[in-house]
Write an enzyme that holds these catalytic residues in place. Sequence first.
Site, short mmCIF file in Angstrom:
data_model
loop_
_atom_site.label_atom_id
_atom_site.label_comp_id
_atom_site.label_asym_id
_atom_site.label_seq_id
_atom_site.Cartn_x
_atom_site.Cartn_y
_atom_site.Cartn_z
N ALA A 39 0.91 -1.28 -0.05
CA ALA A 39 -0.18 -0.03 0.08
C ALA A 39 0.91 1.40 0.01
O ALA A 39 0.53 2.19 -0.84
CB ALA A 39 -0.97 0.10 1.20
N ARG B 98 6.50 -13.52 -4.11
CA ARG B 98 5.11 -13.53 -4.56
C ARG B 98 4.99 -12.38 -5.79
O ARG B 98 4.30 -12.81 -6.42
CB ARG B 98 4.29 -13.36 -3.36
N CYS C 92 3.22 7.40 11.30
CA CYS C 92 2.35 8.36 10.63
C CYS C 92 1.76 9.32 11.59
O CYS C 92 1.36 10.57 11.53
CB CYS C 92 1.44 7.76 9.74
N GLY D 215 -4.34 3.40 8.16
CA GLY D 215 -3.45 3.08 8.97
C GLY D 215 -2.96 1.61 9.33
O GLY D 215 -2.10 1.02 9.84
N LYS E 185 4.03 5.33 21.03
CA LYS E 185 5.12 5.76 19.91
C LYS E 185 5.04 7.50 19.87
O LYS E 185 6.01 8.05 19.56
CB LYS E 185 4.64 5.21 18.49
N HIS F 90 -4.96 10.95 8.60
CA HIS F 90 -5.13 11.19 10.27
C HIS F 90 -5.22 12.51 10.66
O HIS F 90 -4.60 13.40 10.12
CB HIS F 90 -3.71 10.52 10.94
N ASN G 143 -2.04 9.96 5.98
CA ASN G 143 -0.97 9.25 6.51
C ASN G 143 -0.23 8.19 5.63
O ASN G 143 0.76 7.81 5.99
CB ASN G 143 -1.88 8.29 7.71
C1 2RA Z 1 -1.77 3.37 12.43
N1 2RA Z 1 0.04 4.54 12.65
O1 2RA Z 1 -2.56 4.19 11.96
C2 2RA Z 1 -0.48 3.27 12.35
C3 2RA Z 1 0.25 2.95 11.00
N2 2RA Z 1 1.60 3.02 11.03
O2 2RA Z 1 -2.53 2.36 12.69
#
Ligand code: 2RA
Length: 358
Positions: A13, A40, A133, A164, A235, A264, A337
Amino acid sequence: QSPTLALVGATGAVGTVMIDIINGRESVPWGEIRLIASARSAGKKITVRGEELTVVELKPEAFDGIDVAMFDVPDEVSAEWAPVAAARGAVAVDNSGAFRMDDEVPLVVPEVNADKVGNPEHYPKGIIANPNCTTLSMMAALGALHREFGLTSLVVSSYQAASGAGQDGIDRLYAELEAVAGKGLGSKAGDVRAALEAAGLPVADTPFAGTPLALNVVPSAGSYKGDGWFSEELKVRNESRKILGIPGLKVSATCVRVPVVTTHSLAVHATFEREVTVEAAHKLFEAQPSIVLTDDPENGVFPSPAEVVGADPTYVGRVRQALDFPNTLDFFVCGDNLRKGAALNTYEIAEQVAAKLA
Ligand code: 2RA
């Protein structure tokens, strides 16, 4: 000779958005561009800047002759293969979580700490990490404010899009929306869940903590880490401290998944050492090329994900002085994101490395 670039995870993605970004650039600094993916996907043909490239399999030899290798793959794949690329002479720019908190790996947002890319002494493992992100979405804005006013604490609530959680997240949201549309649901506890079950979409299978996402919000993002915290929230705390270079920054985050496909959003409550005004913040945001200020709430002008998706900049609005907290601003940011939150920032780091190699 122009530096060479590899893209690992070219068919995923984020990899797909990355190719879109490379194709959209007016010019690129690269000589050869090599696409790498799992066995693959090897053999697939993808057009990059007018040239049809064949995806090659992820093997040690795939990195021979490569100067910069961007990784858009799961943590465990990066953990294994970024060091292989580095050992073969490439600088690995990694978009996974595998190395972000490693002391010998800088965590870079070019608007904030581009100096960490300037000298290979800053990345002794030959690896540079791209932030998560959610953290990334507010960094251009916070970096600009911190430089001027000295950030001391941060309280954040996120509104995170389904993408995400990858393509599975997007597919699941669309399927749920289709199953619940036009049925007048949402006024009786459990009716959305029951409709999903009846449509053959049991919630136990979802990437959203066994909870419906359609007509709902889900206060759970990432994996559960104990003491009430989810990985995504930790995070935000750890990565913000590292990127901004404030080890003792006070941070508290609540991360929430919302029924948005991509982009986001974050509500940010930021406190500074020095007095800060809305006017001064507006000036800083206007001066930052990667920020679009959309802040005229009286006339319905503020960022929202459906208006921002697909754009490179971070959109900032609802900037206001917190009424009961000195030296504190509240504001709202939206960032795609998959672009600045993932592929674009990784690519911008790679470009900066290329400029140093040239
Ligand atoms: C989420 N930040 O939005 C994470 C993806 N890396 O789930």
